[in-house]
Design an enzyme around this catalytic site. Structure first.
Site, PDB file in Angstrom:
ATOM      1  N   TYR A   1      25.548 -37.370  -4.583  1.00 45.46           N
ATOM      2  CA  TYR A   1      25.021 -37.729  -3.594  1.00 45.46           C
ATOM      3  C   TYR A   1      25.722 -38.240  -2.387  1.00 45.46           C
ATOM      4  O   TYR A   1      25.477 -37.880  -1.156  1.00 45.46           O
ATOM      5  CB  TYR A   1      24.003 -38.915  -3.882  1.00 45.46           C
ATOM      6  CG  TYR A   1      23.075 -39.263  -2.902  1.00 45.46           C
ATOM      7  CD1 TYR A   1      21.745 -38.402  -2.391  1.00 45.46           C
ATOM      8  CD2 TYR A   1      23.133 -40.574  -2.253  1.00 45.46           C
ATOM      9  CE1 TYR A   1      21.189 -39.108  -1.450  1.00 45.46           C
ATOM     10  CE2 TYR A   1      22.096 -41.025  -1.450  1.00 45.46           C
ATOM     11  CZ  TYR A   1      21.172 -40.213  -0.898  1.00 45.46           C
ATOM     12  OH  TYR A   1      20.234 -40.675   0.313  1.00 45.46           O
TER      13      TYR A   1
ATOM     14  N   ASN B   1      10.911 -27.786  -0.915  1.00 46.85           N
ATOM     15  CA  ASN B   1      10.790 -27.053  -2.028  1.00 46.85           C
ATOM     16  C   ASN B   1      10.096 -27.785  -3.363  1.00 46.85           C
ATOM     17  O   ASN B   1      10.174 -27.182  -4.426  1.00 46.85           O
ATOM     18  CB  ASN B   1      12.278 -26.474  -2.491  1.00 46.85           C
ATOM     19  CG  ASN B   1      13.036 -27.735  -3.407  1.00 46.85           C
ATOM     20  OD1 ASN B   1      12.685 -28.967  -2.912  1.00 46.85           O
ATOM     21  ND2 ASN B   1      14.060 -27.589  -3.902  1.00 46.85           N
TER      22      ASN B   1
ATOM     23  N   TYR C   1      29.995 -29.063  13.923  1.00 50.38           N
ATOM     24  CA  TYR C   1      29.078 -28.125  14.609  1.00 50.38           C
ATOM     25  C   TYR C   1      28.895 -28.360  15.821  1.00 50.38           C
ATOM     26  O   TYR C   1      28.818 -27.670  16.931  1.00 50.38           O
ATOM     27  CB  TYR C   1      27.632 -27.808  13.667  1.00 50.38           C
ATOM     28  CG  TYR C   1      27.682 -26.725  12.865  1.00 50.38           C
ATOM     29  CD1 TYR C   1      28.534 -26.666  11.581  1.00 50.38           C
ATOM     30  CD2 TYR C   1      26.821 -25.465  12.933  1.00 50.38           C
ATOM     31  CE1 TYR C   1      28.340 -25.751  10.953  1.00 50.38           C
ATOM     32  CE2 TYR C   1      26.819 -24.380  12.053  1.00 50.38           C
ATOM     33  CZ  TYR C   1      27.514 -24.559  11.047  1.00 50.38           C
ATOM     34  OH  TYR C   1      27.464 -23.344  10.251  1.00 50.38           O
TER      35      TYR C   1
ATOM     36  N   THR D   1      22.349 -29.191  -2.104  1.00 48.15           N
ATOM     37  CA  THR D   1      21.191 -29.184  -1.255  1.00 48.15           C
ATOM     38  C   THR D   1      21.704 -29.866   0.048  1.00 48.15           C
ATOM     39  O   THR D   1      21.342 -29.311   1.253  1.00 48.15           O
ATOM     40  CB  THR D   1      20.191 -29.981  -1.981  1.00 48.15           C
ATOM     41  OG1 THR D   1      19.565 -29.380  -2.729  1.00 48.15           O
ATOM     42  CG2 THR D   1      19.125 -30.534  -0.824  1.00 48.15           C
TER      43      THR D   1
ATOM     44  N   ARG E   1      13.579 -46.417  -7.878  1.00 45.79           N
ATOM     45  CA  ARG E   1      14.154 -47.101  -6.715  1.00 45.79           C
ATOM     46  C   ARG E   1      13.773 -48.641  -7.044  1.00 45.79           C
ATOM     47  O   ARG E   1      12.664 -49.089  -7.655  1.00 45.79           O
ATOM     48  CB  ARG E   1      13.720 -46.998  -5.560  1.00 45.79           C
ATOM     49  CG  ARG E   1      13.829 -45.293  -5.084  1.00 45.79           C
ATOM     50  CD  ARG E   1      13.511 -44.977  -3.522  1.00 45.79           C
ATOM     51  NE  ARG E   1      12.921 -43.678  -3.578  1.00 45.79           N
ATOM     52  CZ  ARG E   1      12.964 -42.784  -2.410  1.00 45.79           C
ATOM     53  NH1 ARG E   1      13.767 -43.078  -1.657  1.00 45.79           N
ATOM     54  NH2 ARG E   1      12.659 -41.929  -2.197  1.00 45.79           N
TER      55      ARG E   1
ATOM     56  N   ARG F   1      21.287 -21.054  16.395  1.00 48.53           N
ATOM     57  CA  ARG F   1      20.432 -19.911  16.967  1.00 48.53           C
ATOM     58  C   ARG F   1      19.358 -20.195  17.785  1.00 48.53           C
ATOM     59  O   ARG F   1      19.006 -19.591  18.776  1.00 48.53           O
ATOM     60  CB  ARG F   1      20.093 -19.234  15.688  1.00 48.53           C
ATOM     61  CG  ARG F   1      21.043 -18.356  15.063  1.00 48.53           C
ATOM     62  CD  ARG F   1      20.874 -17.420  13.921  1.00 48.53           C
ATOM     63  NE  ARG F   1      20.037 -18.008  12.932  1.00 48.53           N
ATOM     64  CZ  ARG F   1      20.839 -18.434  11.683  1.00 48.53           C
ATOM     65  NH1 ARG F   1      22.009 -18.216  11.338  1.00 48.53           N
ATOM     66  NH2 ARG F   1      19.958 -19.137  10.658  1.00 48.53           N
TER      67      ARG F   1
HETATM   68  N1  LIG Z   1      14.161 -44.010   1.349  1.00 48.02           N
HETATM   69  C1  LIG Z   1      15.533 -44.272   1.485  1.00 48.02           C
HETATM   70  O1  LIG Z   1      15.558 -45.686   1.248  1.00 48.02           O
HETATM   71  C2  LIG Z   1      16.587 -43.413   2.114  1.00 48.02           C
HETATM   72  C3  LIG Z   1      17.833 -43.987   1.977  1.00 48.02           C
HETATM   73  C4  LIG Z   1      18.864 -43.416   2.424  1.00 48.02           C
HETATM   74  C5  LIG Z   1      18.788 -41.925   2.950  1.00 48.02           C
HETATM   75  N2  LIG Z   1      17.439 -41.450   2.794  1.00 48.02           N
HETATM   76  C6  LIG Z   1      17.267 -40.034   2.932  1.00 48.02           C
HETATM   77  O2  LIG Z   1      16.284 -39.786   3.752  1.00 48.02           O
HETATM   78  C7  LIG Z   1      15.705 -38.297   3.061  1.00 48.02           C
HETATM   79  C8  LIG Z   1      14.532 -38.452   2.495  1.00 48.02           C
HETATM   80  O3  LIG Z   1      14.296 -39.408   1.381  1.00 48.02           O
HETATM   81  P1  LIG Z   1      13.099 -40.105   0.749  1.00 48.02           P
HETATM   82  O4  LIG Z   1      13.197 -41.185   0.325  1.00 48.02           O
HETATM   83  O5  LIG Z   1      11.782 -39.314   1.512  1.00 48.02           O
HETATM   84  O6  LIG Z   1      13.167 -39.120  -0.587  1.00 48.02           O
HETATM   85  P2  LIG Z   1      12.101 -38.096  -1.228  1.00 48.02           P
HETATM   86  O7  LIG Z   1      12.731 -37.639  -2.455  1.00 48.02           O
HETATM   87  O8  LIG Z   1      10.821 -38.817  -1.296  1.00 48.02           O
HETATM   88  O9  LIG Z   1      12.039 -36.925  -0.328  1.00 48.02           O
HETATM   89  C9  LIG Z   1      13.019 -35.757  -0.454  1.00 48.02           C
HETATM   90  C10 LIG Z   1      12.247 -34.651   0.102  1.00 48.02           C
HETATM   91  O10 LIG Z   1      13.274 -33.252   0.138  1.00 48.02           O
HETATM   92  C11 LIG Z   1      12.722 -32.240  -0.492  1.00 48.02           C
HETATM   93  N3  LIG Z   1      13.801 -31.362  -0.859  1.00 48.02           N
HETATM   94  C12 LIG Z   1      15.066 -31.937  -2.030  1.00 48.02           C
HETATM   95  N4  LIG Z   1      15.646 -30.922  -2.355  1.00 48.02           N
HETATM   96  C13 LIG Z   1      15.213 -29.950  -1.501  1.00 48.02           C
HETATM   97  C14 LIG Z   1      15.844 -28.441  -1.238  1.00 48.02           C
HETATM   98  N5  LIG Z   1      16.971 -27.860  -1.711  1.00 48.02           N
HETATM   99  N6  LIG Z   1      14.973 -27.833  -0.094  1.00 48.02           N
HETATM  100  C15 LIG Z   1      13.710 -28.074   0.321  1.00 48.02           C
HETATM  101  N7  LIG Z   1      13.450 -29.472   0.405  1.00 48.02           N
HETATM  102  C16 LIG Z   1      13.984 -30.236  -0.743  1.00 48.02           C
HETATM  103  C17 LIG Z   1      11.943 -32.958  -1.790  1.00 48.02           C
HETATM  104  O11 LIG Z   1      11.066 -32.010  -2.527  1.00 48.02           O
HETATM  105  C18 LIG Z   1      11.203 -34.173  -1.059  1.00 48.02           C
HETATM  106  O12 LIG Z   1      10.055 -33.717  -0.389  1.00 48.02           O
HETATM  107  C19 LIG Z   1      16.696 -37.836   2.224  1.00 48.02           C
HETATM  108  O13 LIG Z   1      17.666 -37.070   2.725  1.00 48.02           O
HETATM  109  C20 LIG Z   1      17.707 -39.090   1.750  1.00 48.02           C
HETATM  110  O14 LIG Z   1      18.919 -39.007   1.385  1.00 48.02           O
HETATM  111  C21 LIG Z   1      16.446 -42.171   2.063  1.00 48.02           C
END
Ligand SMILES: NC(=O)c1ccc[n+]([C@@H]2O[C@H](COP(=O)([O-])OP(=O)(O)OC[C@H]3O[C@@H](n4cnc5c(N)ncnc54)[C@H](O)[C@@H]3O)[C@@H](O)[C@H]2O)c1
Length: 340
Positions: free
Chosen positions: A165, A54, A179, A112, A206, A126
């Protein structure tokens, strides 16, 4: 209302459970930092990739170079809304990840993670897809155990500014395992520890991107607290490799599995290394500590080693040099080289 998201006319192979056969793979959050690298690697493996996003924190530029690929499809959708998807594997990476991003819309972040998990698990149920969740080391909160093992239940403040978060991710894990137990959904839960690399945003807040951008612009490097808090930094290629191995592991391998780099470093030492690698004139400046900022962060990756035969191989300085080259190109308006 449920939106049905059609896939292109693509013949799914009879068995889609092995890494060598092409599959239809959905990547939620595919336009983000990690998701875009994942899409790229899946395409390299010959899969049909659907990127669902999104664009809350994701950017079109992250996936622009993939749009010409006939096996790549972009769908603008919010995971808080139900959807259907014919896919063999779903990677649920949709969630803001950096504190400024997720605190900008705390209720939206929680939803989210919770509604996104429900809608994704329902879609997987599904279609019979394997569903891989990007969980986080933040489920351990400010840990009383170091390094953190998957058996540790954590120390999270549910009502603090990071709760939206941390608790969102914890609830999502609960949903995944319920699930799995109740409906037999094939799940995999990976807990990501700090990961860095090209395609992080200049302003995502970050620690790695902050320090590099400040160093390259010769402005003060801002350290929150005394800088003795520790972190463990994993280079993006290593992390994606871990997730791909996890997705390919058998259905008994559900996790949770820590995925990160166990090499621990203080935030102050990280700042010094960045200063050195960028030949920066920046000074280190200490600001008050942030609420609920974890003091220690280091994964125990024994389970990943044992179950996935995985561990990170990129040295911190090597990964930082690649990331610095990326930000340097961005800041000097040079063409960003996709190959970094
Ligand atoms: N990068 C890290 O160090 C890290 C650490 C722990 C967990 N994570 C997890 O990895 C995943 C990706 O993180 P990232 O670093 O790439 O962050 P990011 O913010 O770059 O990417 C997140 C993506 O999710 C999309 N998004 C957010 N809300 C949404 C929604 N409601 N519907 C559809 N899309 C949505 C955003 O637009 C974005 O493209 C996340 O779930 C994050 O919690 C990342």
């Amino acid at each position: 209302m449920r939106s049905f998201i059609p896939t292109e006319a693509y013949q799914e192979p009879a068995s889609a459970s092995t890494s060598s056969r092409p599959k239809t793979v959905l990547v939620n959050g595919g336009a983000g930092f990690l998701g875009s690298h994942l899409c790229e690697r899946l395409l390299e493996r010959g899969h049909q990739v659907i990127c669902l996003d999104n664009f809350y924190t994701g950017r079109r530029v992250n996936i622009e170079h993939l749009l010409q690929n006939t096996r790549f499809q972009l769908l603008e959708h919010d995971v808080r809304q139900p959807y259907d998807m014919e896919a063999s594997v779903i990677f649920n990476f949709a969630s803001p990840a950096s504190p400024p991003d997720y605190q900008r819309d705390p209720v939206g972040t929680l939803l989210t993670n919770v509604l996104g998990a429900v809608n994704t698990l329902d879609a997987a149920r599904r279609s019979g897809a394997t569903v891989v969740q990007s969980s986080t080391s933040e489920v351990y909160g400010d840990p009383h155990q170091n390094p953190q093992r998957e058996t540790y239940f954590g120390n999270v403040n549910p009502i603090g500014p990071r709760g939206c978060y941390d608790e969102g991710k914890r609830s999502a894990e609960t949903l995944f395992f319920d699930y799995h137990r109740k409906y037999g959904v094939d799940i995999k839960v990976g807990r990501i520890f700090n990961t860095y690399g090209p395609r992080m945003r200049l302003d995502d807040g970050r620690v790695v991107s902050n320090f590099i951008v400040q160093a390259l612009s010769n402005t003060d490097i801002t350290i929150y607290g005394d800088g003795r808090q520790t972190r463990s930094f994993c280079y993006v290629d290593d992390l994606i490799d871990g997730f791909l191995r996890f997705a390919d592991a058998g259905e008994n391998c559900v996790g949770p599995i820590n995925l990160g780099n166990p090499a621990e470093i203080t935030v102050r030492d990280l700042a010094e290394i960045v200063l050195d690698l960028t030949n920066s004139r920046s000074r280190l400046v200490y600001l008050s500590a942030v609420a609920d900022d974890p003091q220690q962060r280091r994964p125990d990756i024994s389970r990943a080693r044992e179950d996935l035969n995985w561990w990170p191989t990129t040295e911190l300085k090597t990964g930082l040099k690649r990331t610095i080259a990326y930000f340097d190109a961005l800041l000097t308006h040079k063409e960003v080289v996709e190959a970094v």
